[in-house]
Design a protein around this motif. Structure first.
Motif, PDB file in Angstrom:
ATOM      1  N   ILE A   7       8.747   8.498  -2.580  1.00  0.00           N
ATOM      2  CA  ILE A   7       9.808   8.978  -3.463  1.00  0.00           C
ATOM      3  C   ILE A   7       9.486   8.502  -4.863  1.00  0.00           C
ATOM      4  O   ILE A   7       9.243   7.315  -5.087  1.00  0.00           O
ATOM      5  N   LYS A   8       9.457   9.436  -5.812  1.00  0.00           N
ATOM      6  CA  LYS A   8       9.333   9.045  -7.215  1.00  0.00           C
ATOM      7  C   LYS A   8      10.672   9.280  -7.875  1.00  0.00           C
ATOM      8  O   LYS A   8      11.281  10.338  -7.731  1.00  0.00           O
ATOM      9  N   ILE A   9      11.130   8.279  -8.596  1.00  0.00           N
ATOM     10  CA  ILE A   9      12.418   8.407  -9.241  1.00  0.00           C
ATOM     11  C   ILE A   9      12.255   8.174 -10.740  1.00  0.00           C
ATOM     12  O   ILE A   9      11.516   7.287 -11.159  1.00  0.00           O
ATOM     13  N   ILE A 157       0.808   4.665 -16.914  1.00  0.00           N
ATOM     14  CA  ILE A 157       0.455   5.846 -16.103  1.00  0.00           C
ATOM     15  C   ILE A 157       1.711   6.685 -15.942  1.00  0.00           C
ATOM     16  O   ILE A 157       2.800   6.144 -15.720  1.00  0.00           O
ATOM     17  N   ASN A 158       1.585   7.982 -16.041  1.00  0.00           N
ATOM     18  CA  ASN A 158       2.757   8.817 -15.751  1.00  0.00           C
ATOM     19  C   ASN A 158       3.141   8.614 -14.283  1.00  0.00           C
ATOM     20  O   ASN A 158       2.288   8.686 -13.389  1.00  0.00           O
ATOM     21  N   ALA A 159       4.408   8.349 -14.048  1.00  0.00           N
ATOM     22  CA  ALA A 159       4.851   7.973 -12.699  1.00  0.00           C
ATOM     23  C   ALA A 159       4.660   9.107 -11.681  1.00  0.00           C
ATOM     24  O   ALA A 159       4.464   8.851 -10.493  1.00  0.00           O
ATOM     25  N   ASP A 160       4.703  10.345 -12.150  1.00  0.00           N
ATOM     26  CA  ASP A 160       4.477  11.472 -11.220  1.00  0.00           C
ATOM     27  C   ASP A 160       3.039  11.428 -10.693  1.00  0.00           C
ATOM     28  O   ASP A 160       2.794  11.639  -9.505  1.00  0.00           O
ATOM     29  N   TYR A 161       2.081  11.151 -11.601  1.00  0.00           N
ATOM     30  CA  TYR A 161       0.678  11.076 -11.172  1.00  0.00           C
ATOM     31  C   TYR A 161       0.471   9.912 -10.203  1.00  0.00           C
ATOM     32  O   TYR A 161      -0.286  10.027  -9.237  1.00  0.00           O
ATOM     33  N   ASP A 210       6.904  20.209 -21.211  1.00  0.00           N
ATOM     34  CA  ASP A 210       7.224  18.771 -21.407  1.00  0.00           C
ATOM     35  C   ASP A 210       6.975  17.951 -20.127  1.00  0.00           C
ATOM     36  O   ASP A 210       5.940  18.111 -19.500  1.00  0.00           O
ATOM     37  N   GLY A 211       7.974  17.121 -19.770  1.00  0.00           N
ATOM     38  CA  GLY A 211       7.791  16.219 -18.622  1.00  0.00           C
ATOM     39  C   GLY A 211       7.626  16.938 -17.301  1.00  0.00           C
ATOM     40  O   GLY A 211       7.225  16.328 -16.294  1.00  0.00           O
ATOM     41  N   MET A 212       7.941  18.238 -17.257  1.00  0.00           N
ATOM     42  CA  MET A 212       7.765  18.984 -16.003  1.00  0.00           C
ATOM     43  C   MET A 212       6.283  19.332 -15.778  1.00  0.00           C
ATOM     44  O   MET A 212       5.902  19.623 -14.645  1.00  0.00           O
ATOM     45  N   PRO A 214       3.351  17.259 -16.123  1.00  0.00           N
ATOM     46  CA  PRO A 214       2.722  16.297 -15.186  1.00  0.00           C
ATOM     47  C   PRO A 214       3.348  16.327 -13.796  1.00  0.00           C
ATOM     48  O   PRO A 214       2.669  16.087 -12.789  1.00  0.00           O
ATOM     49  N   LYS A 215       4.640  16.636 -13.734  1.00  0.00           N
ATOM     50  CA  LYS A 215       5.317  16.635 -12.434  1.00  0.00           C
ATOM     51  C   LYS A 215       4.785  17.765 -11.553  1.00  0.00           C
ATOM     52  O   LYS A 215       4.425  17.547 -10.403  1.00  0.00           O
ATOM     53  N   ILE A 216       4.712  18.962 -12.115  1.00  0.00           N
ATOM     54  CA  ILE A 216       4.269  20.092 -11.293  1.00  0.00           C
ATOM     55  C   ILE A 216       2.776  19.956 -10.974  1.00  0.00           C
ATOM     56  O   ILE A 216       2.335  20.295  -9.880  1.00  0.00           O
TER      57      ILE A 216
HETATM   58 MG   LIG Z   1       8.310  12.148 -16.590  1.00  0.00          MG
END
Ligand SMILES: [Mg+2]
Ligand SMILES: Nc1ncnc2c1ncn2[C@@H]1O[C@H](COP(=O)(O)OP(=O)(O)OP(=O)(O)O)[C@@H](O)[C@H]1O
Length: 245
Positions: A7-9, A157-161, A210-212, A214-216
């Motif tokens: 889980i990433k929050i 580090i970007n948390a999604d990565y 934007d932040g979406m 790295p997430k996608i």
């Molecule tokens: Mg982010």
């Protein structure tokens, strides 16, 4: 590994975990699931930088990081967001441990491109032995989005990565990227599912930005690595499913 759920929050959701989040995590733990929690802390980092009159700048959703920003980011992630998370878990009788001294040796990283992003890392390896030990003891590891390069330099580090790298390493059964929107939105509506092949066009058209981004991208990499269930949303039970195709 069977039964692993990553889980990433994000920073906002981490500040006050909802009752439904706590209940679902408890339920999974009681049913033998092994949870690993990865967190970011964008809002808290922004706040600390602002208090110090330092700029926040992002390129393609990634925070440009000066060397002098690293102690501030570390404080935001470890002392505020991560500690807050473990406290909330402990209050709810969920066993968790925040990785502090073990973080650098667990997450190996290297500069993405120092000339563009500065002290921002990409994960080069996850050393899983300490995490496995905690999971075997039914303890939830809580990881901040930091890693260490070969010289012992801490990198942001970007948390999604990071969550994607952990999910891939464990071949988790599920990765949930929790954020502050109900899922990936298009024309203000939540998309129930996105196929990996549809992603580049949605970024090109500016639907995903934007932040979406790295997430996608993290979601796509993880799905393509064989993790079958990857979700983006603001809860543990609904959102956008990213599927191979
Ligand atoms: Mg982010
Ligand atoms: N198509 C889209 N659907 C939903 N959100 C989008 C979309 N395109 C861009 N976004 C933005 O992405 C943001 C989520 O990413 P952001 O990096 O800000 O938060 P986070 O990753 O959850 O938290 P943190 O960065 O603290 O880990 C949303 O708040 C929204 O502004």
């Amino acid at each position: 590994m069977k039964d692993v759920i990553v889980i990433k929050i994000g920073g906002v959701a981490a500040q006050k975990l909802s009752t439904s989040f706590i209940e679902q995590v408890k339920n999974w733990v009681d049913n033998g699931k092994k949870i690993i929690l990865v967190h970011g802390g964008g809002v808290v980092i922004n706040q600390l930088l602002l208090e110090r009159h330092l700029p926040s700048r992002k390129i393609k959703g990634l925070r440009v990081t000066n060397q002098s920003d690293i102690p501030i980011i570390k404080k935001a992630l470890l002392d505020i967001v991560g500690q807050g998370l473990t406290q909330q878990f402990n209050q709810a009788d969920i066993d968790s441990i925040q990785l502090v001294s073990h973080l650098g040796q667990t997450v190996s990283a290297d500069y993405i491109d120092k000339s563009i992003y500065g002290y921002v890392g990409q994960v080069t390896d996850i050393h899983s032995s300490y995490l496995e030990q905690l999971l075997d003891d039914h303890i939830i590891p809580v990881l901040a989005s930091l890693g260490e390069n070969a010289d012992g330099q801490l990198l942001n580090i970007n948390a999604d990565y990071l969550a994607a790298a952990v999910a891939k390493k464990f071949q988790a059964e599920k990765l949930i990227l929790m954020t502050d929107t109900q899922g990936v939105l298009e024309d203000k509506k939540v998309l129930p599912q996105i196929l990996t092949s549809q992603v580049p066009q949605k970024i090109q058209k500016g639907i995903i930005k934007d932040g979406m981004i790295p997430k996608i991208e993290s979601a796509v990499q993880t799905v393509l690595s064989g993790v079958s269930q990857v979700w983006i949303g603001n809860s543990l039970s609904a959102g956008t499913l990213i599927a191979e195709g």
